[in-house]
Design a protein around this motif. Structure first.
Motif, PDB file in Angstrom:
ATOM      1  N   ASN A 155       2.570 -14.292   7.314  1.00 47.23           N
ATOM      2  CA  ASN A 155       3.215 -13.070   7.254  1.00 47.23           C
ATOM      3  C   ASN A 155       2.967 -12.420   5.990  1.00 47.23           C
ATOM      4  OD1 ASN A 155       4.489 -13.016  10.032  1.00 47.23           O
ATOM      5  ND2 ASN A 155       6.360 -13.687   8.640  1.00 47.23           N
ATOM      6  N   SER A 156       2.889 -13.248   4.807  1.00 43.61           N
ATOM      7  CA  SER A 156       2.498 -12.370   3.644  1.00 43.61           C
ATOM      8  C   SER A 156       1.059 -12.244   3.497  1.00 43.61           C
ATOM      9  CB  SER A 156       2.792 -13.491   2.497  1.00 43.61           C
ATOM     10  OG  SER A 156       2.059 -14.602   2.662  1.00 43.61           O
ATOM     11  N   ILE A 157       0.124 -12.937   4.233  1.00 44.76           N
ATOM     12  CA  ILE A 157      -1.165 -12.784   4.538  1.00 44.76           C
ATOM     13  C   ILE A 157      -1.613 -11.572   5.203  1.00 44.76           C
ATOM     14  CG2 ILE A 157      -3.581 -13.593   5.450  1.00 44.76           C
ATOM     15  CD1 ILE A 157      -2.510 -16.785   4.597  1.00 44.76           C
ATOM     16  N   LYS A 158      -0.879 -11.517   6.336  1.00 44.35           N
ATOM     17  CA  LYS A 158      -0.934 -10.343   7.107  1.00 44.35           C
ATOM     18  C   LYS A 158      -0.359  -8.973   6.351  1.00 44.35           C
ATOM     19  CE  LYS A 158       0.262 -12.630  11.484  1.00 44.35           C
ATOM     20  NZ  LYS A 158       1.316 -12.731  12.411  1.00 44.35           N
ATOM     21  N   ILE A 159       0.569  -8.690   5.444  1.00 47.02           N
ATOM     22  CA  ILE A 159       0.794  -7.683   4.926  1.00 47.02           C
ATOM     23  C   ILE A 159      -0.236  -7.503   3.643  1.00 47.02           C
ATOM     24  CG2 ILE A 159       2.544  -6.999   2.976  1.00 47.02           C
ATOM     25  CD1 ILE A 159       4.689  -8.266   4.803  1.00 47.02           C
ATOM     26  N   THR A 160      -0.688  -8.734   3.022  1.00 46.30           N
ATOM     27  CA  THR A 160      -1.752  -8.409   2.124  1.00 46.30           C
ATOM     28  C   THR A 160      -2.974  -7.978   2.614  1.00 46.30           C
ATOM     29  OG1 THR A 160      -0.705 -10.274   0.852  1.00 46.30           O
ATOM     30  CG2 THR A 160      -3.246  -9.471   0.513  1.00 46.30           C
ATOM     31  N   GLY A 161      -3.546  -8.089   3.615  1.00 49.87           N
ATOM     32  CA  GLY A 161      -4.515  -7.600   4.489  1.00 49.87           C
ATOM     33  C   GLY A 161      -4.129  -6.244   4.701  1.00 49.87           C
ATOM     34  N   ALA A 162      -3.005  -5.874   5.213  1.00 50.51           N
ATOM     35  CA  ALA A 162      -2.775  -4.385   5.588  1.00 50.51           C
ATOM     36  C   ALA A 162      -2.808  -3.453   4.370  1.00 50.51           C
ATOM     37  CB  ALA A 162      -1.284  -4.530   6.148  1.00 50.51           C
ATOM     38  N   CYS A 163      -2.512  -4.006   3.172  1.00 52.24           N
ATOM     39  CA  CYS A 163      -2.508  -3.451   1.876  1.00 52.24           C
ATOM     40  C   CYS A 163      -4.069  -3.197   1.593  1.00 52.24           C
ATOM     41  CB  CYS A 163      -1.743  -4.058   0.952  1.00 52.24           C
ATOM     42  SG  CYS A 163       0.009  -4.140   0.916  1.00 52.24           S
ATOM     43  N   ILE A 164      -4.764  -4.076   1.842  1.00 53.56           N
ATOM     44  CA  ILE A 164      -6.073  -3.855   1.574  1.00 53.56           C
ATOM     45  C   ILE A 164      -6.798  -3.054   2.393  1.00 53.56           C
ATOM     46  CG2 ILE A 164      -8.433  -5.235   1.558  1.00 53.56           C
ATOM     47  CD1 ILE A 164      -6.963  -7.779   0.253  1.00 53.56           C
ATOM     48  N   LEU A 165      -6.557  -3.039   3.583  1.00 53.99           N
ATOM     49  CA  LEU A 165      -7.138  -2.071   4.707  1.00 53.99           C
ATOM     50  C   LEU A 165      -6.688  -0.615   4.399  1.00 53.99           C
ATOM     51  CD1 LEU A 165      -7.101  -3.879   8.004  1.00 53.99           C
ATOM     52  CD2 LEU A 165      -8.979  -3.415   6.690  1.00 53.99           C
ATOM     53  N   ILE A 166      -5.390  -0.358   3.898  1.00 51.43           N
ATOM     54  CA  ILE A 166      -5.056   0.800   3.410  1.00 51.43           C
ATOM     55  C   ILE A 166      -5.816   1.443   2.379  1.00 51.43           C
ATOM     56  CG2 ILE A 166      -3.225   2.357   2.334  1.00 51.43           C
ATOM     57  CD1 ILE A 166      -1.426   0.782   4.090  1.00 51.43           C
ATOM     58  N   VAL A 167      -6.392   0.554   1.321  1.00 49.56           N
ATOM     59  CA  VAL A 167      -6.962   0.862   0.116  1.00 49.56           C
ATOM     60  C   VAL A 167      -8.480   1.069   0.584  1.00 49.56           C
ATOM     61  CG1 VAL A 167      -8.037  -0.006  -1.927  1.00 49.56           C
ATOM     62  CG2 VAL A 167      -5.772  -0.382  -1.531  1.00 49.56           C
ATOM     63  N   VAL A 168      -8.903   0.188   1.630  1.00 45.53           N
ATOM     64  CA  VAL A 168     -10.109   0.685   2.193  1.00 45.53           C
ATOM     65  C   VAL A 168     -10.394   2.161   2.947  1.00 45.53           C
ATOM     66  CG1 VAL A 168     -11.934  -0.126   3.863  1.00 45.53           C
ATOM     67  CG2 VAL A 168     -10.979  -1.792   2.306  1.00 45.53           C
ATOM     68  N   SER A 169      -9.245   2.397   3.696  1.00 48.57           N
ATOM     69  CA  SER A 169      -9.388   3.581   4.326  1.00 48.57           C
ATOM     70  C   SER A 169      -9.032   4.671   3.163  1.00 48.57           C
ATOM     71  CB  SER A 169      -7.980   3.673   4.936  1.00 48.57           C
ATOM     72  OG  SER A 169      -6.837   3.648   4.585  1.00 48.57           O
ATOM     73  N   PHE A 170      -8.419   4.762   2.053  1.00 49.20           N
ATOM     74  CA  PHE A 170      -8.445   6.018   1.013  1.00 49.20           C
ATOM     75  C   PHE A 170      -9.655   5.690   0.415  1.00 49.20           C
ATOM     76  CE2 PHE A 170      -3.400   5.153   1.029  1.00 49.20           C
ATOM     77  CZ  PHE A 170      -3.311   6.421   1.684  1.00 49.20           C
ATOM     78  N   LEU A 171     -10.385   4.575   0.015  1.00 50.19           N
ATOM     79  CA  LEU A 171     -11.598   4.602  -0.537  1.00 50.19           C
ATOM     80  C   LEU A 171     -12.604   5.197   0.322  1.00 50.19           C
ATOM     81  CD1 LEU A 171     -11.869   1.181  -2.446  1.00 50.19           C
ATOM     82  CD2 LEU A 171     -11.661   3.463  -3.394  1.00 50.19           C
ATOM     83  N   SER A 172     -12.606   5.129   1.638  1.00 54.72           N
ATOM     84  CA  SER A 172     -13.753   5.718   2.374  1.00 54.72           C
ATOM     85  C   SER A 172     -13.399   7.350   2.535  1.00 54.72           C
ATOM     86  CB  SER A 172     -13.734   5.199   3.762  1.00 54.72           C
ATOM     87  OG  SER A 172     -12.445   5.267   4.516  1.00 54.72           O
ATOM     88  N   ILE A 173     -12.214   7.534   2.548  1.00 56.80           N
ATOM     89  CA  ILE A 173     -11.945   9.224   2.562  1.00 56.80           C
ATOM     90  C   ILE A 173     -12.450   9.738   1.220  1.00 56.80           C
ATOM     91  CG2 ILE A 173     -10.318  10.880   2.215  1.00 56.80           C
ATOM     92  CD1 ILE A 173      -8.693   9.144   4.251  1.00 56.80           C
ATOM     93  N   ILE A 174     -12.402   9.123   0.144  1.00 63.69           N
ATOM     94  CA  ILE A 174     -12.965   9.583  -1.550  1.00 63.69           C
ATOM     95  C   ILE A 174     -14.129   9.575  -1.295  1.00 63.69           C
ATOM     96  CG2 ILE A 174     -12.856   8.980  -3.811  1.00 63.69           C
ATOM     97  CD1 ILE A 174     -10.019   7.899  -3.565  1.00 63.69           C
ATOM     98  N   LEU A 175     -14.860   8.281  -0.897  1.00 62.74           N
ATOM     99  CA  LEU A 175     -16.291   8.378  -0.848  1.00 62.74           C
ATOM    100  C   LEU A 175     -16.953   9.375   0.117  1.00 62.74           C
ATOM    101  CD1 LEU A 175     -16.834   4.374  -0.849  1.00 62.74           C
ATOM    102  CD2 LEU A 175     -17.387   6.007  -2.531  1.00 62.74           C
ATOM    103  N   THR A 176     -16.226   9.952   1.014  1.00 60.73           N
ATOM    104  CA  THR A 176     -16.709  10.713   2.031  1.00 60.73           C
ATOM    105  C   THR A 176     -16.663  12.316   1.778  1.00 60.73           C
ATOM    106  OG1 THR A 176     -16.258   9.311   3.962  1.00 60.73           O
ATOM    107  CG2 THR A 176     -16.761  11.604   4.430  1.00 60.73           C
ATOM    108  N   LEU A 177     -15.256  12.611   1.327  1.00 61.84           N
ATOM    109  CA  LEU A 177     -15.067  14.117   0.779  1.00 61.84           C
ATOM    110  C   LEU A 177     -15.455  14.415  -0.742  1.00 61.84           C
ATOM    111  CD1 LEU A 177     -11.478  14.198   2.798  1.00 61.84           C
ATOM    112  CD2 LEU A 177     -13.715  15.014   3.448  1.00 61.84           C
ATOM    113  N   GLU A 178     -14.933  13.551  -1.582  1.00 62.16           N
ATOM    114  CA  GLU A 178     -15.330  14.047  -2.820  1.00 62.16           C
ATOM    115  C   GLU A 178     -16.796  13.539  -3.423  1.00 62.16           C
ATOM    116  OE1 GLU A 178     -13.363  15.652  -4.754  1.00 62.16           O
ATOM    117  OE2 GLU A 178     -11.994  15.672  -3.157  1.00 62.16           O
TER     118      GLU A 178
END
Length: 73
Positions: free
Chosen positions: A4-27
């Motif tokens: 479960n902790s690995i799943k939650i850590t992976g989810a946090c990493i994926l959220i960071v990846v999604s925000f970084l891709s938005i920043i790399l795309t728009l800004e």
């Protein structure tokens, strides 16, 4: 429990990846608009599903054995 902790850590990493891709795309204009939105969408959906799986598995802990013990009596 470690899963479960690995799943939650992976989810946090994926959220960071999604925000970084938005920043790399728009800004910064480093990703194409369609590609950046696609990466952000897939990452965010994956994060939500992983988080939901971890929460659901934590809610069911301990209840199965209680019901079996009552049935055995």
């Amino acid at each position: 429990m470690a899963g479960n902790s690995i799943k939650i850590t992976g989810a946090c990493i994926l959220i960071v990846v999604s925000f970084l891709s938005i920043i790399l795309t728009l800004e910064l204009k480093l990703l194409s608009p369609l590609g950046g939105i696609f990466i952000a969408g897939v990452s965010f959906v994956g994060a939500v599903l992983m988080w939901q799986d971890a929460v659901e598995s934590m809610q069911g802990v301990g209840t199965e054995n209680d019901n079996r013990a009552k049935a055995d009596r």
